[in-house]
Design a protein around this motif. Structure first.
Motif, mmCIF file in Angstrom:
data_model
loop_
_atom_site.group_PDB
_atom_site.id
_atom_site.type_symbol
_atom_site.label_atom_id
_atom_site.label_comp_id
_atom_site.label_asym_id
_atom_site.label_seq_id
_atom_site.Cartn_x
_atom_site.Cartn_y
_atom_site.Cartn_z
ATOM 1 N N ILE A 90 18.681 47.624 28.375
ATOM 2 C CA ILE A 90 19.871 47.093 27.716
ATOM 3 C C ILE A 90 19.793 45.572 27.778
ATOM 4 O O ILE A 90 19.692 45.000 28.863
ATOM 5 N N ARG B 25 27.646 48.587 27.676
ATOM 6 C CA ARG B 25 26.854 48.279 26.476
ATOM 7 C C ARG B 25 27.731 47.695 25.374
ATOM 8 O O ARG B 25 27.338 46.745 24.685
ATOM 9 N N THR B 26 28.909 48.245 25.221
ATOM 10 C CA THR B 26 29.845 47.733 24.218
ATOM 11 C C THR B 26 30.233 46.288 24.523
ATOM 12 O O THR B 26 30.289 45.438 23.624
ATOM 13 N N SER C 202 29.030 36.970 23.867
ATOM 14 C CA SER C 202 28.200 35.939 23.233
ATOM 15 C C SER C 202 28.828 34.564 23.408
ATOM 16 O O SER C 202 28.137 33.577 23.668
ATOM 17 N N GLU D 130 31.385 39.995 20.694
ATOM 18 C CA GLU D 130 31.434 38.555 20.428
ATOM 19 C C GLU D 130 31.927 37.769 21.639
ATOM 20 O O GLU D 130 31.523 36.621 21.844
ATOM 21 N N GLU E 82 27.446 43.820 23.695
ATOM 22 C CA GLU E 82 27.223 43.631 22.265
ATOM 23 C C GLU E 82 28.382 42.909 21.586
ATOM 24 O O GLU E 82 28.309 42.614 20.389
ATOM 25 N N PHE F 52 20.852 39.188 21.689
ATOM 26 C CA PHE F 52 20.686 39.728 20.339
ATOM 27 C C PHE F 52 20.635 38.628 19.296
ATOM 28 O O PHE F 52 21.222 37.578 19.487
#
Length: 225
Positions: free
Chosen positions: A78, A203-204, A212, A209, A207, A225
């Motif tokens: 992951i 995991r959610t 990030s 924003e 992924e 990513f």
């Protein structure tokens, strides 16, 4: 969610984010990369964290260490983040040091990481790449720390002159940072646990924003990513 991982400054930040955004408790403990993956295989944790440098050519040091511990079909990776590792030195040494051979050339005292850690393997790889005899690097085996922060503290205090770690640790102690290599930081789990509710929630989050954006504000880090 039990996490055993190679030391990383972003993981406590992720721990706080998971608790606040998803009411997910990450029970984290830092140890060497090899020990973390062994613990995962022994079912002592659900997640193991480790990092691998982005290398164009073959990397025998990393392949030798990781091949027995990660098996295709059994393990799933992951993406957590990308980060930059580099040399940390005090301001007076900044003009002298850009690469590991510079540390040797100027006789700077080096603080290393513990055996089995990913950063120690990175140091071993860099020495192999530059043809450096480990015995020629001052303090290579005598001054050893277990985290990026501890390495930075050793350099800042004058106990050592140079060490390798992440940029965020260098800036925390007011050190000069000379980037060397970018790495992927992965969270590994066994394939059957990929569908575990806590793993799916993690995991959610990774992924999303929000994560990030958090990484964008952490020096030397960016999203996976």
């Amino acid at each position: 969610l039990t996490v055993l991982a190679s030391h990383d400054i972003a993981l406590p930040v992720l721990q706080q984010h998971a608790a606040e955004a998803a009411d997910l408790h990450l029970d984290q403990r830092f140890q060497g990369r090899v020990d973390s993956l062994r613990a995962l295989n022994d079912r002592q944790c659900l997640i193991a964290g480790f990092h691998v440098p982005l290398l164009r050519g073959a990397a025998p040091v990393f392949a030798k260490a990781l091949k027995p511990l990660l098996k295709p079909g059994l393990h799933k990776l992951i993406g957590c983040s990308r980060r930059t590792q580099g040399l940390m030195v005090r301001a007076e040494h900044a003009p002298l040091v850009c690469t590991l051979p510079d540390v040797l050339q100027h006789g700077l005292r080096f603080v290393n990481r513990q055996p089995g850690s990913g950063t120690r393997m990175l140091v071993d790889h860099l020495m192999l790449e530059h043809g450096i005899d480990p015995c020629a690097l001052p303090n290579h085996d005598t001054l050893v720390e277990e985290t990026h922060v501890a390495v930075a503290a050793s350099v800042a205090s004058g106990l050592a002159d140079a060490g390798i770690g992440v940029e965020a640790a260098a800036l925390q102690f007011g050190l000069h940072f000379a980037p060397l290599i970018e790495e992927n930081y992965f969270l590994a789990c066994l394939k059957p646990n990929l569908a575990h509710p806590a793993v799916r929630l993690l995991r959610t989050l990774l992924e999303g924003e929000a994560w990030s954006g958090i990484l964008a504000n952490l020096p030397g880090y960016r999203p996976a990513f």
